[in-house]
Design an enzyme around this catalytic site. Sequence first.
Site, PDB file in Angstrom:
ATOM      1  CG  MET A   1      27.567  35.020  25.629  1.00  0.00           C
ATOM      2  SD  MET A   1      26.437  35.065  27.059  1.00  0.00           S
ATOM      3  CE  MET A   1      25.064  34.011  26.512  1.00  0.00           C
ATOM      4  N   PRO A   2      27.984  32.758  21.668  1.00  0.00           N
ATOM      5  CG  PRO A   2      27.037  31.596  19.900  1.00  0.00           C
ATOM      6  CD  PRO A   2      26.955  32.893  20.626  1.00  0.00           C
ATOM      7  CG  PHE A   3      35.005  32.276  21.711  1.00  0.00           C
ATOM      8  CD1 PHE A   3      35.425  33.560  21.401  1.00  0.00           C
ATOM      9  CD2 PHE A   3      35.936  31.250  21.672  1.00  0.00           C
ATOM     10  CE1 PHE A   3      36.751  33.810  21.074  1.00  0.00           C
ATOM     11  CE2 PHE A   3      37.254  31.496  21.342  1.00  0.00           C
ATOM     12  CZ  PHE A   3      37.663  32.783  21.045  1.00  0.00           C
TER      13      PHE A   3
ATOM     14  CB  VAL B   1      33.295  36.523  19.818  1.00  0.00           C
ATOM     15  CG1 VAL B   1      34.762  36.808  19.514  1.00  0.00           C
ATOM     16  CG2 VAL B   1      32.676  37.679  20.597  1.00  0.00           C
TER      17      VAL B   1
END
Lengths: 67, 67, 67, 67, 67, 67
Positions: free
Chosen positions: C1-3, C41
């Site tokens: 779920m990194p951004f 993302v």
Amino acid sequence: MPFINIKITKEGATAEKKAELIKGVTDLMVSVLGKNPQTTVVIIEEVDTDNWGIGGLTVTQRRLQNH
Amino acid sequence: MPFINIKITKEGATAEKKAELIKGVTDLMVSVLGKNPQTTVVIIEEVDTDNWGIGGLTVTQRRLQNH
Amino acid sequence: MPFINIKITKEGATAEKKAELIKGVTDLMVSVLGKNPQTTVVIIEEVDTDNWGIGGLTVTQRRLQNH
Amino acid sequence: MPFINIKITKEGATAEKKAELIKGVTDLMVSVLGKNPQTTVVIIEEVDTDNWGIGGLTVTQRRLQNH
Amino acid sequence: MPFINIKITKEGATAEKKAELIKGVTDLMVSVLGKNPQTTVVIIEEVDTDNWGIGGLTVTQRRLQNH
Amino acid sequence: MPFINIKITKEGATAEKKAELIKGVTDLMVSVLGKNPQTTVVIIEEVDTDNWGIGGLTVTQRRLQNH
């Protein structure tokens, strides 16, 4: 696929309140813009009142003045 | 002169892993875009799982559901 | 779920180069930190050289000086 | 109504120094761009030296090399 | 005094929709966290689909695949 | 090595004004915090008035109301 970054002063928002905020913002992205909630990411950053300034004063300074 | 900001959930990434990530991203900026590594800045922000939401739930809530 | 948010100066990076960068950064998040690529993302922001400063000068100014 | 986000390495900037920086940046928004100071927000983020990279190395690594 | 930054892909959100989103997020900051709406700032950034990646592909690439 | 991101509404700030702002902010990082100007990066983002909200209204809406 929206990404939302919320910055607030750090003053003890509970996990429940933060979860409620994340749910509310995600719902808005769906209802207003028709976005997919499953790929909507919301990040909350809590910032020390010494590190947040408005009107040229830190929030810490403003609160001292208001006492 | 690129600037890269990486946000991940805070769950014990070691200093070694973070250094490896910073090296890898910097190398990519050079190999893909021909950027100067000496002025490439990478910042990693680690965010509490209570403060990170996806699909309308915090990561904390999602992990509780998966147990 | 990194951004991941990448800021570069706007100077004609092609869609192919940007896609290659996004693929490379996503792969790094998987190989270094074991992240899920499906929720990784990456956003690239291209900034006008008038709006990017380093060493107290805009990139536009620095390039004029180097001519 | 400007919003300014300052990221620095975390190494003991005092509350007084941070307040001075916030005041200085706010004054600049007024003097250079004619902005309203009352709605000028400045946020300072202090980042661990393990999480800040430049030239492909973390600041922690660079300082060790310089010893 | 919260600050909210919303990033979405650029695909023709109207001024009315964006105003509705800003209103909705501001109301949430008030109802959930008791924040002052007058100092709540919301900024929407619209990002080209070539510059937004998820799952290692740009949104442009993903849409081509889905045709 | 500081990184400063300035967001303002897009309303015709000239390249000269933006250069002056970048110079001023860089000087402040040096004079207040003793930072190295050569690695101080300042990025200015100019945001459409339809995309900037305060008090629950976009800047576009607020200006219409004030006429």
